[in-house]
Write a protein that holds these residues in place. Structure first.
Motif, PDB file in Angstrom:
ATOM      1  N   CYS A 224       0.842  -1.201   0.000  1.00 18.92           N
ATOM      2  CA  CYS A 224       0.000   0.000   0.000  1.00 18.92           C
ATOM      3  C   CYS A 224       0.875   1.249   0.000  1.00 18.92           C
ATOM      4  O   CYS A 224       1.880   1.318   0.712  1.00 18.92           O
ATOM      5  N   VAL A 225       0.488   2.228  -0.800  1.00 19.46           N
ATOM      6  CA  VAL A 225       1.141   3.538  -0.848  1.00 19.46           C
ATOM      7  C   VAL A 225       0.118   4.603  -0.484  1.00 19.46           C
ATOM      8  O   VAL A 225      -1.017   4.560  -0.965  1.00 19.46           O
ATOM      9  N   VAL A 226       0.489   5.548   0.366  1.00 20.29           N
ATOM     10  CA  VAL A 226      -0.406   6.638   0.764  1.00 20.29           C
ATOM     11  C   VAL A 226       0.172   7.973   0.291  1.00 20.29           C
ATOM     12  O   VAL A 226       1.348   8.273   0.523  1.00 20.29           O
ATOM     13  N   LEU A 227      -0.674   8.757  -0.383  1.00 19.00           N
ATOM     14  CA  LEU A 227      -0.325  10.103  -0.844  1.00 19.00           C
ATOM     15  C   LEU A 227      -1.189  11.126  -0.102  1.00 19.00           C
ATOM     16  O   LEU A 227      -2.351  10.841   0.222  1.00 19.00           O
ATOM     17  N   ASP A 228      -0.644  12.304   0.159  1.00 19.80           N
ATOM     18  CA  ASP A 228      -1.485  13.343   0.738  1.00 19.80           C
ATOM     19  C   ASP A 228      -2.351  13.968  -0.358  1.00 19.80           C
ATOM     20  O   ASP A 228      -2.247  13.599  -1.539  1.00 19.80           O
ATOM     21  N   LYS A 229      -3.211  14.898  -0.003  1.00 24.23           N
ATOM     22  CA  LYS A 229      -4.161  15.444  -0.967  1.00 24.23           C
ATOM     23  C   LYS A 229      -3.489  16.264  -2.065  1.00 24.23           C
ATOM     24  O   LYS A 229      -4.103  16.565  -3.084  1.00 24.23           O
ATOM     25  N   SER A 230      -2.210  16.591  -1.867  1.00 25.58           N
ATOM     26  CA  SER A 230      -1.459  17.300  -2.904  1.00 25.58           C
ATOM     27  C   SER A 230      -0.699  16.354  -3.819  1.00 25.58           C
ATOM     28  O   SER A 230      -0.039  16.790  -4.767  1.00 25.58           O
ATOM     29  N   GLY A 231      -0.743  15.055  -3.523  1.00 30.15           N
ATOM     30  CA  GLY A 231      -0.068  14.070  -4.351  1.00 30.15           C
ATOM     31  C   GLY A 231       1.329  13.705  -3.902  1.00 30.15           C
ATOM     32  O   GLY A 231       2.046  12.996  -4.604  1.00 30.15           O
ATOM     33  N   LYS A 232       1.734  14.152  -2.719  1.00 33.79           N
ATOM     34  CA  LYS A 232       3.048  13.811  -2.190  1.00 33.79           C
ATOM     35  C   LYS A 232       3.004  12.432  -1.544  1.00 33.79           C
ATOM     36  O   LYS A 232       2.085  12.117  -0.793  1.00 33.79           O
ATOM     37  N   ILE A 233       4.016  11.603  -1.834  1.00 25.35           N
ATOM     38  CA  ILE A 233       4.094  10.283  -1.199  1.00 25.35           C
ATOM     39  C   ILE A 233       4.426  10.453   0.278  1.00 25.35           C
ATOM     40  O   ILE A 233       5.441  11.062   0.638  1.00 25.35           O
ATOM     41  N   LEU A 234       3.570   9.904   1.115  1.00 27.53           N
ATOM     42  CA  LEU A 234       3.795   9.953   2.559  1.00 27.53           C
ATOM     43  C   LEU A 234       4.408   8.664   3.084  1.00 27.53           C
ATOM     44  O   LEU A 234       5.229   8.690   4.004  1.00 27.53           O
ATOM     45  N   SER A 235       3.993   7.528   2.513  1.00 30.40           N
ATOM     46  CA  SER A 235       4.460   6.258   3.058  1.00 30.40           C
ATOM     47  C   SER A 235       4.238   5.125   2.069  1.00 30.40           C
ATOM     48  O   SER A 235       3.390   5.201   1.178  1.00 30.40           O
ATOM     49  N   ILE A 236       5.021   4.068   2.265  1.00 30.74           N
ATOM     50  CA  ILE A 236       4.861   2.812   1.531  1.00 30.74           C
ATOM     51  C   ILE A 236       4.913   1.695   2.561  1.00 30.74           C
ATOM     52  O   ILE A 236       5.895   1.570   3.301  1.00 30.74           O
ATOM     53  N   GLY A 237       3.848   0.893   2.626  1.00 31.64           N
ATOM     54  CA  GLY A 237       3.780  -0.161   3.630  1.00 31.64           C
ATOM     55  C   GLY A 237       3.384  -1.489   3.027  1.00 31.64           C
ATOM     56  O   GLY A 237       2.957  -1.567   1.878  1.00 31.64           O
ATOM     57  N   ALA A 238       3.535  -2.540   3.819  1.00 32.31           N
ATOM     58  CA  ALA A 238       3.176  -3.880   3.350  1.00 32.31           C
ATOM     59  C   ALA A 238       2.745  -4.729   4.532  1.00 32.31           C
ATOM     60  O   ALA A 238       3.095  -4.461   5.684  1.00 32.31           O
ATOM     61  N   HIS A 239       1.957  -5.751   4.219  1.00 28.01           N
ATOM     62  CA  HIS A 239       1.659  -6.787   5.209  1.00 28.01           C
ATOM     63  C   HIS A 239       2.896  -7.659   5.333  1.00 28.01           C
ATOM     64  O   HIS A 239       3.433  -8.128   4.334  1.00 28.01           O
TER      65      HIS A 239
END
Length: 365
Positions: free
Chosen positions: A29-44
């Protein structure tokens, strides 16, 4: 950047934990903020612990807010007697949180109670449809709803009747959902999971020196071997050829993994007599079977074959039951041993590195 770019980041992160999530699927999973900046990359990372979505969401919240990060580690340390507070550098702390197995229920509940709408309008890329049910961990789809995500992009739908339904939850909450981004790649990531759910996933593991030697003692570096030991501790059965046992005298345990369980072993051999002093016969809690049949391997859900020359040739000829995948570790060092000789065609699925070593998953074509 395109949706494919971000989804590829999620897929690559998930591949790092392929097999290690057994009996769950590997998910990124990758999470971006509302401006499109990558905040994090995670995995199970492991069954029973955080799924990919709350893992990435936790890291994103910690990235955004030092107050959230401090409050989380303070409460986590108090609850589980850990020592995250001893790490003063934020980058080092976030890397540590990304690596460890965090308690799933505590972390999920903490996020729900303390997110402060910090991810309002955010966007997520997930390799598999977020789960909708309460199992060992709470449902991931609800997190996106409660944290007010604007959009969730998904590679593959979940065909499991129990876990599916996350897309409907998201859509009913007004979250934009896009499905099918890099669907073929997402499907490849899911293949092992779907195979063991149907009864069996078997793969061959090979370690080579840079010049192609597969014998003569230790080949890979310790990080590579620790990864392989982690996989050993997960599999239902390890199959090894009789010649490899006699020549290399391996122990085949999981000693490089804390509390790792050494696998049961099937020695595939026509000759039933072996030196009783061989190390693999003296591992506590292990069953060892010697047989010229692979019937037990066919009936076990997750099976790893170890041994290069003899098993590669059998795999090439389709003589190893269900073995269509190769996990290959390659050292950066030369070894003064004979090269492995085999003519086998592979399709590269994922490649990465452990320090100077490389490793990768391949489909046997």
């Amino acid at each position: 950047m395109s949706d494919e770019f971000y989804m590829n980041l999620a897929l690559n992160e998930a591949w790092k934990y392929q097999i290690l999530t057994y009996p769950n699927p590997a998910v990124g999973c990758v999470v971006l903020d509302k401006s499109g900046k990558i905040l994090s990359i995670g995995a199970h990372k492991k069954a029973g612990f955080l799924h990919a979505e709350p893992s990435a969401i936790l890291l994103a919240l910690c990235e955004i807010s030092d107050d959230f990060l401090h409050k989380f580690i303070l409460n986590y340390d108090q609850k589980f007697n850990t020592n995250f507070l001893d790490i003063s550098d934020k980058h080092e702390l976030l890397e540590k949180l990304k690596e460890v197995y965090l308690n799933a229920v505590f972390t999920y509940d903490f996020i729900m109670q303390n997110h402060g709408d910090l991810l309002d309008g955010a966007k997520a890329y997930v390799t598999l449809e977020p789960c909708s049910h309460y199992g060992k961990t709470p449902p991931c789809a609800n997190l996106f709803v409660q944290l007010k995500f604007a959009e969730v992009v998904i590679s593959c739908e979940d065909k499991n009747k129990i876990a599916s339904g996350g897309i409907s939850i998201l859509q009913n909450a007004g979250i934009k959902v896009k499905v099918g981004v890099l669907k073929q790649d997402g499907g490849m990531l899911l293949k092992p999971f779907l195979s063991w759910q149907e009864g069996n996933f078997s793969f061959l593991k090979v370690a080579l020196s840079v010049n192609g030697a597969a014998t003569g003692g230790v080949i890979s570096n310790e990080t590579s071997r620790a990864h392989m030991h982690s996989i050993r501790s997960i599999v239902d059965l390890l199959v090894i050829g009789g010649n490899t046992v006699r020549i290399d005298r391996p122990k085949l345990d999981a000693r490089l993994v804390k509390n790792g369980k050494s696998p049961n072993v099937l020695i595939f051999s026509r000759e039933q007599k072996f030196d009783e002093s061989l190390p693999l016969f003296h591992v506590k809690g292990r069953e060892v079977e010697i047989s010229n049949s692979l019937l037990r391997a066919k009936k076990s859900p997750l099976v790893m074959y170890e041994g290069a020359q003899e098993f590669l040739n059998l795999a090439k000829n389709g003589a190893l039951p269900n073995v269509k995948w190769l996990l290959l570790y390659q050292s950066s060092n030369f070894k003064n041993e004979p090269n492995l000789l085999s003519q086998i065609y592979l399709k590269s699925v994922f490649r990465s590195n452990f320090a100077d070593d490389s490793y990768g998953w391949y489909e046997i074509v």
